[in-house]
Scaffold this active site. Structure first.
Site, mmCIF file in Angstrom:
data_model
loop_
_atom_site.group_PDB
_atom_site.id
_atom_site.type_symbol
_atom_site.label_atom_id
_atom_site.label_comp_id
_atom_site.label_asym_id
_atom_site.label_seq_id
_atom_site.Cartn_x
_atom_site.Cartn_y
_atom_site.Cartn_z
ATOM 1 C CG HIS A 1 -1.794 1.182 1.370
ATOM 2 N ND1 HIS A 1 -3.121 1.199 1.005
ATOM 3 C CD2 HIS A 1 -1.528 2.446 1.822
ATOM 4 C CE1 HIS A 1 -3.626 2.394 1.226
ATOM 5 N NE2 HIS A 1 -2.682 3.171 1.736
ATOM 6 C CD GLU A 2 1.529 3.760 3.605
ATOM 7 O OE1 GLU A 2 1.787 4.796 2.941
ATOM 8 O OE2 GLU A 2 0.480 3.627 4.261
ATOM 9 C CG HIS B 1 0.310 6.258 -0.717
ATOM 10 N ND1 HIS B 1 -0.691 6.948 -1.357
ATOM 11 C CD2 HIS B 1 -0.261 5.704 0.390
ATOM 12 C CE1 HIS B 1 -1.821 6.822 -0.673
ATOM 13 N NE2 HIS B 1 -1.588 6.071 0.389
ATOM 14 C CG HIS C 1 0.464 8.908 -6.836
ATOM 15 N ND1 HIS C 1 -0.638 9.282 -6.093
ATOM 16 C CD2 HIS C 1 0.288 9.510 -8.044
ATOM 17 C CE1 HIS C 1 -1.426 10.054 -6.819
ATOM 18 N NE2 HIS C 1 -0.879 10.204 -8.000
#
Length: 683
Positions: A472-473, A476, A479
């Site tokens: 998940h991180e 990010h 991104h």
């Protein structure tokens, strides 16, 4: 103005790739650097505001975009250190500088002179020959200044500045109080009876923490999720589970100096006042007006659509857990501190495996490689560890990221282990964001986790939830790393709050895909891949306990929303209000909110997720639908779909309206079907 030549913030950074010189930066360097940065930015804004030339895109918008470089440099280091490696000195600086910065930024964003120039340009936007990114930036700036109150009368603007400063003070105290409560607590276990049921990996983690806290030879249950959750899962000592659980959910409500409830009441009042000054009937209406959801009604509709089947599923799950309690001949009800323990037993019964059985296949090293390999296969990136580059703490690892043509993409820092100086949770942040306005500047991105640190020389073994957090991180992180825009304000993760979780939650899908697991879920001792039968059981259990998990999350999101709607009592009794919302929605009495109010950092450590905790679920509608694009194509690494994903989602920052960006990737807007299927909530 002369500056201290020994202060690294007043000198060029000569480390490779512009990595901050962490070893040279001391606490006393921050305040002078912040003061100088604010003076510099104010001078830039005054020069823009008093420019006698008619406003144009270059002398107004682009001039503003390059005005905060010094502030970004010092802030990028300071705020990351405060979150990940706080000291009493840094916390004292935070208490002083946070409200000052908040008031300063509020004053900049309510400068009527600047806003007049922006309004002039915005009115002329169709005649300015702007490219799409420039048009988007102008639209955003106009909206941001209006939402900050730049169009209000001077007295109202001054009040908004006061509110910003006070909210910052309150949010800083809120987060420091939680950190203090977490650092202060340890349930010490001293003998084999205390450890009943605890597997070796948990015993090792608790022994390491106890040793770090000066209690060598014992075992410590702390409030770090990487220790408290497995303890609640495996411990056979119901009395100790109850003690630890009650401490965990009581963070921020001790009744002493670290009690957060009065801070919450004041924050809710100030947010309401701010929204009304800006013409909205509630803070939720104000906040959501600049989101994909648009209105509180749309948010409530989504949350209630999920809440009803989730609560029903949790009820069926509870029945199964009560049956285990009865079969064991135990004469007690199913309480909140029992749920994880009996859910693990039910998983063993229903799916014939347990958490301890799979952990040997999920070493931290293997899962970092899995995250990197997935990015390589999707986006043609390479990751090389740079052991010669130092992070801000000895545990921090630095990786050089390049594309397949050898071009530098950015630096990625991984800070994986829990420590008392680190706030709880997991997050991505940037020491430097990408931009191409003043120079082609590539980002420096950090992922921060709170995994239990293993004994020296032993591997760190992760739970399946830990692996999900890592992916998940890292979503990010990608991104931020892949950002390819011109203007800093539109770079990386600077997107709508209910869109920002799409890249992170979408990346989780690859973590649980057989193609990735069969490659990277390797036994940490033998190197053997996870057996096909065990993998099949693991994947079959993906929706196990999803009623519980969805109720935990959705109840938190509904409480957050209700704090920020009209009708909140004044004065606000936080305990009573939380209870009334939960009673109204029919919260099961053996499940607790994932984040109770007094430690709900997403909502009260700052405004980031205030009236916005629903965003994870909104983004989940997007990510479940987006991954279907790959499964429908029959290849989760389909190169054409991956190219669109990189171009329109991961590298595009805020260049487009989120709905437009999603349609360019997917060809249509999403439906909720994928979300309900992913969580096992379909009929």
């Amino acid at each position: 103005m002369s500056h201290d030549s020994t202060n690294p913030f007043f000198a060029a950074w000569t480390n490779p790739f512009g990595l901050p010189p962490f070893a040279a930066i001391r606490p006393e360097h921050f305040l002078p650097a912040f003061e100088a940065a604010m003076s510099e930015q104010k001078a830039h804004y005054d020069a823009i505001a008093t420019n006698p030339a008619p406003p144009d895109f270059a002398n107004t918008v682009e001039a503003m975009e390059s005005a905060d470089e010094a502030a970004s440099r010092v802030g990028g280091v300071f705020w990351n250190l405060v979150g990940a490696d706080a000291t009493p000195e840094l916390q004292a600086i935070e208490r002083e500088i946070a409200p000052k910065l908040a008031r300063f930024h509020a004053e900049l964003m309510t400068d009527a002179r600047i806003f007049a120039r922006i309004k002039t340009l915005h009115a002329q936007r169709d005649q300015l020959a702007l490219n799409p990114e420039q048009r988007r930036l102008l639209d955003c700036l106009h909206r941001w200044f209006a939402r900050a109150g730049a169009g209000l009368e001077a007295e109202q603007r001054a009040r908004l500045t006061e509110i910003a400063g006070r909210l910052s003070t309150l949010g800083t105290s809120f987060s420091q109080n939680i950190l203090a409560d977490e650092a202060a607590y340890a349930l010490i276990l001293e003998n084999e009876d205390d450890l009943a049921g605890c597997p070796d990996f948990l015993r090792a983690a608790m022994a390491r923490v106890a040793n770090d806290r000066g209690k060598a030879g014992t075992y410590a249950v702390t409030l770090s999720r990487s220790i408290i959750e497995p303890f609640l899962t495996f411990s056979e000592r119901r009395d100790l589970r109850e003690t630890a659980f009650k401490a965990w959910i009581a963070r921020g409500e001790s009744g002493g100096a670290t009690d957060n409830r009065a801070l919450i009441a004041e924050m809710v009042d100030l947010r309401r006042e701010r929204a009304r000054l800006l013409g909205f009937d509630s803070f939720a209406a104000f906040k959501l007006d600049d989101s994909m959801a648009k209105t509180p009604a749309a948010v409530r509709d989504l949350l209630e659509t999920v809440w009803t089947p989730a609560r029903a599923k949790a009820g069926r799950e509870a029945d199964a857990l009560r049956a285990i309690i009865d079969n064991e001949g135990r004469n007690h009800p199913l309480e909140a501190w029992d749920w994880r323990h009996y859910a693990e037993k039910e998983r063993r019964r229903a799916h014939a495996f347990d958490e301890a059985e799979i952990k040997p296949y999920f070493s931290l090293e293997a899962m970092i490689r899995a995250a990197f390999d997935t990015a390589s296969r999707l986006f043609a990136l390479t990751f090389t560890e740079r052991r010669d580059l130092d992070g801000y703490h000895p545990d921090v690892r630095v990786f050089e990221v390049r594309d397949t043509e050898g071009a530098f993409v950015g630096l990625f820092l991984g800070d994986y282990f829990a420590r008392p100086s680190k706030r709880s949770g997991a997050w991505m942040s940037a020491f430097r964001s990408q931009q191409k306005l003043t120079r082609d500047e590539r980002p420096i991105i950090v992922n921060v986790m709170n995994f239990a640190k293993p004994e020296e020389g032993k591997p760190s073994l992760l739970s399946f939830d830990d692996v999900r957090t890592l992916f998940h991180e890292f979503g990010h992180g990608l991104h931020g790393l892949m950002s390819n825009v011109t203007y800093p304000s539109l770079a990386g993760t600077a997107v709508a709050r209910d869109f920002v979780e799409l890249p992170s939650q979408l990346y989780e899908h690859w973590m649980s895909h057989p193609d990735v697991l069969s490659r990277h879920a390797l036994h940490h001792q033998t190197g053997e891949p996870i057996p096909a039968a065990l993998l099949a059981k693991l994947l079959a259990a993906r929706t196990f306990n999803q009623g519980f998990q969805t109720v935990e999350y959705t109840s938190s999101a509904l409480v957050d929303l209700d704090y920020h709607l009209p009708g909140v009592p004044q004065p606000l009794d936080v305990d009573q209000f939380e209870k009334s919302v939960l009673d109204h929605i029919g919260m099961p009495d053996n499940i607790v909110m994932r984040h109770r109010s007094a430690h709900f950092s997403h909502v009260f450590s700052g405004d980031g997720y205030a009236a916005g905790y629903y965003s994870y679920l909104w983004s989940e509608v997007l990510d479940a639908d987006a991954f279907r694009a790959f499964t429908e194509a029959g290849d989760v690494f389909d190169p054409q779909i991956a190219e669109r994903l990189g171009k329109f989602i991961y590298s595009a920052g805020n260049m487009r309206d989120p709905e437009d960006a999603y349609v360019l990737f997917r060809g249509r807007l999403p439906t909720i079907d994928g979300l309900l299927e992913k969580r096992g909530l379909t009929a």
